[in-house]
Design a protein around this motif. Sequence first.
Motif, PDB file in Angstrom:
ATOM      1  N   VAL A  12     -31.583  10.709 -19.914  1.00 40.84           N
ATOM      2  CA  VAL A  12     -31.239  12.170 -19.674  1.00 40.84           C
ATOM      3  C   VAL A  12     -30.082  12.412 -18.838  1.00 40.84           C
ATOM      4  N   LEU A  13     -30.069  11.831 -17.687  1.00 42.59           N
ATOM      5  CA  LEU A  13     -29.119  12.042 -16.680  1.00 42.59           C
ATOM      6  C   LEU A  13     -27.813  11.504 -17.204  1.00 42.59           C
ATOM      7  N   ILE A  14     -27.632  10.293 -17.823  1.00 43.17           N
ATOM      8  CA  ILE A  14     -26.499   9.634 -18.323  1.00 43.17           C
ATOM      9  C   ILE A  14     -25.759  10.592 -19.516  1.00 43.17           C
ATOM     10  N   ALA A  19     -22.064  14.643 -21.328  1.00 40.38           N
ATOM     11  CA  ALA A  19     -21.592  15.831 -21.912  1.00 40.38           C
ATOM     12  C   ALA A  19     -20.930  16.791 -20.858  1.00 40.38           C
ATOM     13  N   SER A  20     -21.278  16.575 -19.664  1.00 37.02           N
ATOM     14  CA  SER A  20     -20.476  17.165 -18.651  1.00 37.02           C
ATOM     15  C   SER A  20     -18.864  17.095 -18.559  1.00 37.02           C
ATOM     16  N   TYR A  21     -18.805  15.475 -18.584  1.00 38.27           N
ATOM     17  CA  TYR A  21     -17.390  15.009 -18.783  1.00 38.27           C
ATOM     18  C   TYR A  21     -16.592  15.660 -19.953  1.00 38.27           C
ATOM     19  N   SER A  22     -17.247  15.456 -21.087  1.00 35.49           N
ATOM     20  CA  SER A  22     -16.742  15.811 -22.335  1.00 35.49           C
ATOM     21  C   SER A  22     -16.292  17.328 -22.254  1.00 35.49           C
ATOM     22  N   ALA A  23     -17.299  18.250 -21.902  1.00 40.36           N
ATOM     23  CA  ALA A  23     -17.012  19.689 -21.754  1.00 40.36           C
ATOM     24  C   ALA A  23     -15.840  19.878 -20.592  1.00 40.36           C
ATOM     25  N   GLY A  24     -15.778  19.040 -19.661  1.00 41.55           N
ATOM     26  CA  GLY A  24     -14.712  19.214 -18.650  1.00 41.55           C
ATOM     27  C   GLY A  24     -13.432  19.074 -19.093  1.00 41.55           C
ATOM     28  N   ASN A  25     -13.474  17.858 -19.912  1.00 44.00           N
ATOM     29  CA  ASN A  25     -12.065  17.454 -20.779  1.00 44.00           C
ATOM     30  C   ASN A  25     -11.665  18.238 -21.782  1.00 44.00           C
ATOM     31  N   SER A  26     -12.509  19.240 -22.577  1.00 45.09           N
ATOM     32  CA  SER A  26     -11.995  19.729 -23.535  1.00 45.09           C
ATOM     33  C   SER A  26     -11.801  21.260 -23.151  1.00 45.09           C
ATOM     34  N   THR A  27     -12.352  21.812 -22.294  1.00 44.41           N
ATOM     35  CA  THR A  27     -12.168  23.168 -21.521  1.00 44.41           C
ATOM     36  C   THR A  27     -11.237  23.159 -20.422  1.00 44.41           C
ATOM     37  N   GLY A  28     -11.091  22.067 -19.616  1.00 40.82           N
ATOM     38  CA  GLY A  28     -10.000  22.030 -18.661  1.00 40.82           C
ATOM     39  C   GLY A  28     -10.439  22.586 -17.235  1.00 40.82           C
ATOM     40  N   LEU A  29     -12.043  22.668 -17.364  1.00 37.83           N
ATOM     41  CA  LEU A  29     -12.680  23.191 -16.178  1.00 37.83           C
ATOM     42  C   LEU A  29     -13.072  21.941 -15.151  1.00 37.83           C
ATOM     43  N   PHE A  30     -12.603  21.896 -14.154  1.00 40.19           N
ATOM     44  CA  PHE A  30     -12.886  20.770 -13.235  1.00 40.19           C
ATOM     45  C   PHE A  30     -14.279  20.810 -12.556  1.00 40.19           C
ATOM     46  N   ALA A  31     -15.035  22.051 -12.815  1.00 36.77           N
ATOM     47  CA  ALA A  31     -16.355  22.180 -12.351  1.00 36.77           C
ATOM     48  C   ALA A  31     -17.328  21.291 -13.307  1.00 36.77           C
ATOM     49  N   PHE A  32     -17.077  21.396 -14.489  1.00 32.18           N
ATOM     50  CA  PHE A  32     -17.708  20.220 -15.416  1.00 32.18           C
ATOM     51  C   PHE A  32     -17.716  18.830 -15.152  1.00 32.18           C
ATOM     52  N   VAL A  33     -16.465  18.349 -14.635  1.00 28.66           N
ATOM     53  CA  VAL A  33     -16.269  17.088 -14.087  1.00 28.66           C
ATOM     54  C   VAL A  33     -16.918  16.882 -13.020  1.00 28.66           C
ATOM     55  N   VAL A  34     -16.975  17.718 -11.981  1.00 23.74           N
ATOM     56  CA  VAL A  34     -17.795  17.475 -10.796  1.00 23.74           C
ATOM     57  C   VAL A  34     -19.255  17.307 -11.205  1.00 23.74           C
ATOM     58  N   LEU A  35     -19.754  18.410 -12.073  1.00 22.65           N
ATOM     59  CA  LEU A  35     -21.178  18.298 -12.563  1.00 22.65           C
ATOM     60  C   LEU A  35     -21.489  16.924 -13.210  1.00 22.65           C
ATOM     61  N   GLY A  36     -20.619  16.594 -14.021  1.00 22.97           N
ATOM     62  CA  GLY A  36     -20.787  15.360 -14.555  1.00 22.97           C
ATOM     63  C   GLY A  36     -20.741  13.981 -13.559  1.00 22.97           C
ATOM     64  N   PHE A  37     -20.123  14.042 -12.593  1.00 21.75           N
ATOM     65  CA  PHE A  37     -19.845  13.146 -11.414  1.00 21.75           C
ATOM     66  C   PHE A  37     -21.242  13.238 -10.802  1.00 21.75           C
ATOM     67  N   VAL A  38     -21.879  14.483 -10.422  1.00 27.94           N
ATOM     68  CA  VAL A  38     -23.141  14.466  -9.802  1.00 27.94           C
ATOM     69  C   VAL A  38     -24.564  14.014 -10.780  1.00 27.94           C
TER      70      VAL A  38
END
Length: 58
Positions: A12-14, A19-38
């Motif tokens: 579930v975590l991976i 999914a967060s990395y993908s959402a951050g890449n498609s929307t351009g929101l850096f918050a999703f990338v940070v969430l993916g990192f977490v």
Amino acid sequence: MKGVFRFLIAMVLIVAAIASYSAGNSTGLFAFVVLGFVFEVAFWLRLFPLSKKRKSHA
């Protein structure tokens, strides 16, 4: 049962991280990338938990 539960949490975590990395890449929101990192850090910490150092009684 405990091993299956740990495996399910790790999966579930991976998936959440990807999914967060993908959402951050498609929307351009850096918050999703940070969430993916977490989520990814949580995945690796579940996979390889930090060991507690033993205290010697000498």
